[in-house]
Structure formats: C-alpha cells, structure tokens
Design a protein around this motif. Structure first.
Motif, PDB file in Angstrom:
ATOM      1  N   VAL A 120      30.646  40.529  33.812  1.00 48.66           N
ATOM      2  CA  VAL A 120      31.280  41.680  34.448  1.00 48.66           C
ATOM      3  C   VAL A 120      31.822  41.310  35.824  1.00 48.66           C
ATOM      4  N   TYR A 121      32.819  42.085  36.285  1.00 47.25           N
ATOM      5  CA  TYR A 121      33.210  42.121  37.690  1.00 47.25           C
ATOM      6  C   TYR A 121      32.754  43.479  38.210  1.00 47.25           C
TER       7      TYR A 121
ATOM      8  N   LEU B 220      45.299  35.824  33.159  1.00 46.39           N
ATOM      9  CA  LEU B 220      45.636  36.755  34.241  1.00 46.39           C
ATOM     10  C   LEU B 220      45.494  38.200  33.775  1.00 46.39           C
ATOM     11  N   VAL B 221      44.841  39.022  34.602  1.00 47.63           N
ATOM     12  CA  VAL B 221      44.646  40.422  34.246  1.00 47.63           C
ATOM     13  C   VAL B 221      44.761  41.291  35.494  1.00 47.63           C
TER      14      VAL B 221
ATOM     15  N   ASN C 194      39.796  32.604  34.528  1.00 48.15           N
ATOM     16  CA  ASN C 194      39.329  31.226  34.321  1.00 48.15           C
ATOM     17  C   ASN C 194      38.418  30.755  35.450  1.00 48.15           C
ATOM     18  N   LYS C 195      38.446  31.448  36.578  1.00 43.53           N
ATOM     19  CA  LYS C 195      37.612  31.066  37.720  1.00 43.53           C
ATOM     20  C   LYS C 195      36.147  31.414  37.447  1.00 43.53           C
TER      21      LYS C 195
ATOM     22  N   ASN D 179      33.725  32.818  39.325  1.00 44.42           N
ATOM     23  CA  ASN D 179      33.090  34.060  39.782  1.00 44.42           C
ATOM     24  C   ASN D 179      34.152  35.040  40.245  1.00 44.42           C
ATOM     25  N   GLU D 180      33.723  36.274  40.497  1.00 42.20           N
ATOM     26  CA  GLU D 180      34.660  37.357  40.811  1.00 42.20           C
ATOM     27  C   GLU D 180      35.432  37.106  42.100  1.00 42.20           C
ATOM     28  N   ASP D 181      34.751  36.609  43.123  1.00 43.51           N
ATOM     29  CA  ASP D 181      35.422  36.348  44.399  1.00 43.51           C
ATOM     30  C   ASP D 181      36.550  35.342  44.240  1.00 43.51           C
ATOM     31  N   ASP D 182      36.287  34.253  43.520  1.00 40.08           N
ATOM     32  CA  ASP D 182      37.315  33.237  43.299  1.00 40.08           C
ATOM     33  C   ASP D 182      38.411  33.745  42.359  1.00 40.08           C
TER      34      ASP D 182
END
Length: 389
Positions: A168-169, A189-190, A205-206, A208-211
């Motif tokens: 989740v984010y 991309l979203v 693809n990163k 974590n959420e911050d990245d």
C-alpha cells in the motif's frame, strides 16, 4: 483543413447510431468501458457501472443486454476491461475488494477477488496497461487513506481465487482517493486524485512510497477526474467537483519552466456555448491523431458539449443534442471507429457515430430517477485540506 479542424468537424458530426433498451430497474449509468479488441477485430463488449450496485454488459455494436453482475451488499465503483483479454472485466467494491468476471461464463461468480484490508472501502481503481498490476483507492477511514496494489497475473487461469495485496501507499493523500489512472503506455506510472485537491504521480517500480512519488500537483479543489494527454502522454490533467480544470506538463519537471499549462477555476464561466449553457464536466479524452485534448461537459437536460483545450484556453468544438433527457454521467471514446458511448441519469446508454442515422428518431421521455438513488451515489463535498508541494 488541419488535423485538429478535421477531428473537431468529425466530433460535431456524431449522431446517435444505437440506444440500449431500458432495463426493468432503471439506474444512473456512472462509468463505461469497452473491451480491447484483438489486432483486426472490433471490440465486442461494453460494460457499464450502475447506481443500483451492478455492472451491466452489452454487445458493443447492437447495445443488446448480455449480463449483469452484482456487488451486493457492497457498491461497485467504476468498470475496466483487461487490456489483453477482451472478456475480463473488473470493478472496485465498497466491501474492500476488487472483483473480476469473465463475461464468457454464464455465472455471477467472480473469477478473481482482490481483497484489501479490513477497513478498506474502495471507491476508485485501475489496471495497468500490461494487465500486471491492479490499484484501488479508498475512502478516508478515521485518519487513513490508502492506495492498495495487487499482482493481477494469472487472472484468467484461476477459478474464483482470492489475492492478497502486494502493498500500500498511505502517506501521499489525506482524504478520499476519488480517482486512479495508470499511464496508457508506461506500465509503472500511475496517477491518483483525491478530495484533498492533490494529483500525485508515482513510479511503482521504486522500492517505497517516498521514492515512488515523482510529483504532486495541486488543483486547489476536490478532484473528480484525472487523465493523461499530449505526445507520449507526458501531460496530466484533472477536473474538480466544482467544475474546475487543471492541465500540467510533466515533461517540464526537470526544467526551469512552469509545469502548469492551464488552470481554470470554473469552466462554466470560461466557455461560450451560445444559447446553451454548460452545467457540469464529465471528463476528458485525448485524441492521439490530432494531438488534442477535449473535455466532455453537458446540461441538465442531456445536451453534450465537446470542448477543445489549448494553452490559450478552452473553446466549444460542438454540441450533441437529442440524445439524453437528463444529466450525462459517463462516456467512453473509441479511437478505432471514432465513436462515442454515453450514459446518463435517464438510464440510457447511447452509441454515437459520425454521420449515423438512428432508425427510431423518437427521443425517449425523461427518466430522471427518484432521489433515493442520490443516497447511493457518493457526492464529495468541496471542503478541502489542501497542501502545496
């Protein structure tokens, strides 16, 4: 005649080709999608999300009714076909799941259920262009708002299995996530839009959420619709529940140039529509051939306005009359045959094609549904807790 002028003329020439027959239980038609065809075939199915908590599937060419799926007791929000299998259709449910059906099967049972966490109430979702990832957005519960992700692989191979989330984010929005929209050609991309006024762009693809958070655009109002536009889809736009419009150029993120192409607080005040009025916006469509963004708006009596977007502002491209008898709530543009599907509060599903002639010209009487439906159709207020990047 330029490509844009030709497209605008084509849009203005749209006429009703087919109407769906009214069902026994009339309902608002809130979202529409068409199945993606195989290489040489036309799309076969249309799916519609209705205010009576159901998904209805129709034949694409005849608009004959085929099937109906229910999320009861939950409410189904939105409808999407898979990109690579034209018989698989998805919808998000307020019971904390995203459900998936195969329209070839004569069963009400979902072939796949993507389950969220206990408190999740899903009100938006999308599936990426490679059919690998499903993402759904939640209502705010207490202080929590989530984007939930699942692995969508093998959806056609599993008989009624349940999938748990990949992750989740939870930090990027602080109110209901009203819209999710994956990039048309870049599967990682979203976009997400929320009643907090923010439109966030992620690269999933990163790690974590911050990245993953590439940028945050602030519409300063509650977001009702989001989409991608421009060459290679490097632009992002949104509409708001108070009929505002924002348009950003993401390609300018690494430059000194401003990314805002257009920001209009109330489109109703900025578009001249002659003797007609513009009461609301429905959504947007990007026309690849003309490299042109159009907005769809309308009147409470069912007229549909096609609005052309340019960096210098908005202008009316055409008006479609004589179709709906009440507010239009949904549409789906089919680039293959330049046709348009529309659904409204009159419970009608219409297919428009350039230069078409409808066999029965009698306009259907208004079927504005009783106000009890409005209790089941969530209307987001515009009290915002906005933050700027």
């Amino acid at each position: 005649m330029t490509a844009v002028e030709k497209i605008e003329e084509q849009l203005a020439s749209l006429r009703i080709a087919k109407r769906s027959t009214l069902s026994e239980e009339p309902a608002y038609l809130l979202d529409i999608d068409v199945s993606r065809p195989a290489q040489s075939e036309g799309s076969r199915f249309v799916a519609v999300s209705c205010s009576n908590k159901s998904i209805r599937v129709y034949n694409r060419e005849t608009l004959n009714f085929l099937r109906e799926y229910s999320g009861r007791p939950g409410i189904l929000n939105g409808v999407r076909f898979a990109h690579r299998c034209d018989s698989i259709v998805f919808s998000a449910c307020s019971d904390g799941t995203v459900k998936c059906w195969d329209v070839r099967l004569a069963t009400q049972k979902a072939v796949q259920v993507f389950s969220g966490y206990p408190s999740n109430v899903f009100i938006s979702f999308d599936i990426n262009c490679s059919d690998l990832i499903v993402c759904a957005g939640t209502e705010k519960v207490e202080n929590d708002t989530f984007l939930v992700f699942w692995d969508a692989r093998g959806v056609t191979d599993c008989a009624s299995t349940t999938k748990e989330p990949l992750g989740v984010y939870s930090e990027s929005h602080n109110d209901d996530v009203t819209r999710i929209c994956f990039h048309p050609i870049e599967p990682s991309l979203v976009l997400s839009g929320s009643t907090d006024g923010l439109v966030n762009m992620f690269d999933i693809n990163k790690d974590n959420e911050d990245d993953a958070l590439i940028t945050t655009c602030n519409s300063d109002s509650s977001v009702s619709f989001i989409g991608w536009s421009g060459k290679d889809y490097k632009q992002v736009y949104c509409m708001t529940h108070d009929e505002g419009f924002c348009w950003w150029d993401i390609a300018q993120l690494d430059t000194e140039d401003p990314i805002t192409l257009l920001h209009i607080l109330d489109v109703r005040d900025s578009v001249c529509v002659g003797n007609n009025s513009l009461h609301y916006l429905v959504g947007g469509l990007y026309h690849e051939k003309a490299d042109k963004l159009f907005l769809i708006g309308g009147t409470s009596t069912g007229n549909i306005h096609l609005i052309s977007c340019g960096r210098d502002g908005l202008s009316l491209a055409g008006t479609l009359c004589g179709g709906h008898a009440a507010t239009v709530r949904s549409f789906c543009w089919n680039l293959t045959d330049e046709s348009l599907l529309t659904g409204g509060e009159d419970a009608q599903l219409l297919l428009w094609k350039p230069g078409a002639v409808e066999r029965s010209l009698a306009k259907k009487a208004s079927m504005k549904i009783a106000s009890s439906v409005q209790n089941r159709v969530r209307v987001h207020n515009s009290s915002l807790k906005s933050r700027k990047k």
